[in-house]
Design a protein around this motif. Structure first.
Motif, PDB file in Angstrom:
ATOM      1  N   ARG A 105       0.622  66.744  38.982  1.00 15.78           N
ATOM      2  CA  ARG A 105       1.475  65.556  38.971  1.00 15.78           C
ATOM      3  C   ARG A 105       0.981  64.420  39.867  1.00 15.78           C
ATOM      4  O   ARG A 105       1.082  63.253  39.486  1.00 15.78           O
ATOM      5  CB  ARG A 105       2.896  65.950  39.393  1.00 15.78           C
ATOM      6  N   LEU A 106       0.409  64.735  41.023  1.00 17.22           N
ATOM      7  CA  LEU A 106       0.097  63.682  41.980  1.00 17.22           C
ATOM      8  C   LEU A 106      -1.362  63.216  41.944  1.00 17.22           C
ATOM      9  O   LEU A 106      -1.666  62.141  42.460  1.00 17.22           O
ATOM     10  CB  LEU A 106       0.442  64.147  43.405  1.00 17.22           C
ATOM     11  N   LEU A 107      -2.235  64.011  41.362  1.00 16.06           N
ATOM     12  CA  LEU A 107      -3.606  63.542  41.179  1.00 16.06           C
ATOM     13  C   LEU A 107      -3.687  62.739  39.890  1.00 16.06           C
ATOM     14  O   LEU A 107      -3.063  63.080  38.886  1.00 16.06           O
ATOM     15  CB  LEU A 107      -4.597  64.703  41.140  1.00 16.06           C
ATOM     16  N   ASP A 108      -4.470  61.660  39.926  1.00 13.79           N
ATOM     17  CA  ASP A 108      -4.551  60.752  38.783  1.00 13.79           C
ATOM     18  C   ASP A 108      -5.992  60.601  38.303  1.00 13.79           C
ATOM     19  O   ASP A 108      -6.954  60.838  39.041  1.00 13.79           O
ATOM     20  CB  ASP A 108      -4.006  59.368  39.165  1.00 13.79           C
ATOM     21  N   PHE A 109      -6.104  60.177  37.076  1.00 12.90           N
ATOM     22  CA  PHE A 109      -7.379  59.850  36.457  1.00 12.90           C
ATOM     23  C   PHE A 109      -8.121  58.855  37.343  1.00 12.90           C
ATOM     24  O   PHE A 109      -7.597  57.810  37.706  1.00 12.90           O
ATOM     25  CB  PHE A 109      -7.088  59.253  35.080  1.00 12.90           C
TER      26      PHE A 109
END
Length: 510
Positions: A105-109
């Motif tokens: 949920r908290l890591l992004d592309f």
């Protein structure tokens, strides 16, 4: 700041990570011991132990979740590799926040991560890193453009859509361009190899690489309009150099046999597909040589560079042409080239006759142009575009070359050549003028042109003339435009594609 919805979400993720005790920008180094491309090239199914303790770092790009397992792609400086991330591997004991909350949920592309694990091949044949630990290295607060591909079933071809292709955006945001269009890195890598090969060639000859001033009290060494600034302490104007020629010649006069410099030049002129106001040039000066010797040296140098970047092959493709950088190159005099492509013999024409010819050929001119500039306009309009294979244009009229030595046997000409490839000039060279009296007269002629309104006329440089009066040996000099040479050796049609940060207009405000 006006933030998009995605930018707001990413900042919320940032704060949540901090609340969990995770520093989104940790200070500790992450020890990388492999690159994605090397793993994919060297992995051997019969010896998997070669990559049992791998540490990679890069951007997290594609993410595909499958229950308690996540497949992702990590992109480092060399390329991409698939990651296999299992909940049971990276979760901390009974606390599965690292997987369920942080990863999902908290890591992004686009976030930078460091991963450690071992390499294996999946049942689908994909070389993959089985991640045993994962560390967030840098949080991305702006979403990268999502370049997508799909395979067309009917043809089997891959179609790219939502690509980051707008030239202005690509050149302005090169950091995004290089991330989502890594294929464009190849031209910049080749550019570096071109410069390295050129430097090795000169160093092996025993010539010395030097540095000369960028801020100069007098602009000289080329016909160009300079940038001007002001030095507060000295209370005097200074100019960004348009060339380093006159300083390099001072070093020849000082006793060096061969000196060269690869560096930035600045010309306050127009911008187009082959011109940038800030550009890189190489200039070299070798004592006791002439322009005939220099032509042979240039052929050797460019063939050496072409082979160094092209698997020992001197043939490099540009458009539909295959350019052969192995010498010897064709030699054509300036007058003969104009006669060949216009039918006009200008060798005996004066300024008035050249003006009439320009009108007949529908070439735009103005009253500030002298005989040399008129000839240059005719050549540029009618000849240049035809010179595809490397061609030397030699023996220029004296009016076009105020720093070149008078021809040893042809009155009214100088010992100068320019090298043309793909219809553009990439090199300029002379038997250098070392007669101080003749040089002073030539620069005085330039002052006359400046008074007529020629903003590119050269200035009088008394210190350079003083150096010649002390004595400079017979010398041959050469300048090569690195940017344009790179364009032609990487099959690029605009200078902006071989400059990391080309000059651009200011961005439009909101």
């Amino acid at each position: 700041m006006h933030l998009s919805e995605q930018e707001i979400i990413r900042r919320e993720h940032l704060e949540e990570l901090r609340k969990l005790g995770i520093d989104p920008y940790p200070a500790e180094a992450f020890a990388v011991n492999a690159l994605a491309a090397d793993i994919k090239a060297q992995f051997n199914d019969d010896a998997p132990e070669q990559f049992q303790t791998v540490a990679l770092a890069g951007r997290m790009m594609v993410v595909r979740e499958k229950g308690k397992v996540t497949f992702a792609e990590l992109q480092d400086s060399s390329g991409r590799i698939q990651l296999y991330i299992s909940r049971s591997d990276i979760a901390d004991g009974e606390n599965f926040d690292l997987y369920d909350v942080v990863l999902k949920r908290l890591l992004d592309f686009g976030d930078y991560i460091g991963v450690k694990g071992f390499v294996f091949r999946t049942r689908m044949g994909e070389i993959t890193l089985h991640v045993k630990s994962l560390t967030l290295l840098s949080k991305s607060l702006r979403p990268l453009p999502m370049v997508k591909t799909r395979v067309i079933e009917a043809t089997g071809e891959t179609e790219v859509y939502d690509a980051f292709t707008d030239p202005e955006q690509r050149h302005r945001m090169r950091y995004v361009d290089l991330t989502v269009n890594p294929q464009f890195k190849a031209a910049f890598i080749t550019r570096s190899r071109i410069i390295s090969a050129m430097r090795r060639f000169f160093d092996d000859k025993g010539w010395l690489e030097v540095e000369t001033p960028i801020l100069q009290p007098i602009h000289g060494g080329a016909a160009a309009r300079p940038f001007q600034t002001h030095h507060n302490t000295l209370d005097m104007p200074l100019y960004m150099r348009i060339a380093n020629e006159l300083y390099l010649k001072r070093l020849i006069a000082g006793g060096f046999d061969g000196v060269y410099e690869i560096g930035k030049m600045f010309r306050n002129e127009g911008m187009d597909r082959t011109h940038n106001p800030e550009f890189t040039a190489m200039e070299i000066y070798v004592a006791y040589k002439d322009y005939y010797w220099m032509m042979e040296m240039v052929e050797q140098c460019l063939e050496h560079i072409a082979r160094a970047i092209n698997d020992n092959n001197p043939l490099i493709k540009f458009d539909q042409h295959e350019i052969n950088y192995a010498g010897p190159y064709r030699r054509l005099t300036m007058y003969d080239s104009i006669k060949e492509y216009t039918g006009a013999d200008i060798s005996e024409m004066d300024e008035a006759q050249l003006r009439d010819l320009c009108k007949q050929l529908h070439i735009e001119i103005d009253n500030s142009m002298g005989r040399g500039k008129l000839i240059d306009e005719i050549f540029g309009a009618k000849v240049e575009k035809n010179l595809i294979q490397p061609t030397y244009i030699i023996d220029y009229p004296v009016e076009m070359s105020p720093l070149a030595k008078k021809h040893r046997s042809k009155a009214g000409l100088v010992e100068r050549f320019e090298l043309f490839v793909n219809g553009k000039e990439i090199a300029n060279a002379y038997s250098e003028l070392n007669d101080p009296i003749d040089q002073r007269e030539r620069l005085e002629d330039q002052l006359t042109l400046a008074a007529r309104g020629d903003h590119e006329a050269m200035a009088m440089d008394e210190d350079f003339l003083r150096a010649l009066e002390y004595g400079m040996p017979p010398t041959s000099g050469l300048g090569i435009g690195i940017d344009r040479l790179t364009m032609f050796m990487t099959n690029n049609h605009t200078i902006q594609e071989v400059l990391f940060f080309p000059q651009m207009r200011p961005e439009k405000g909101e």
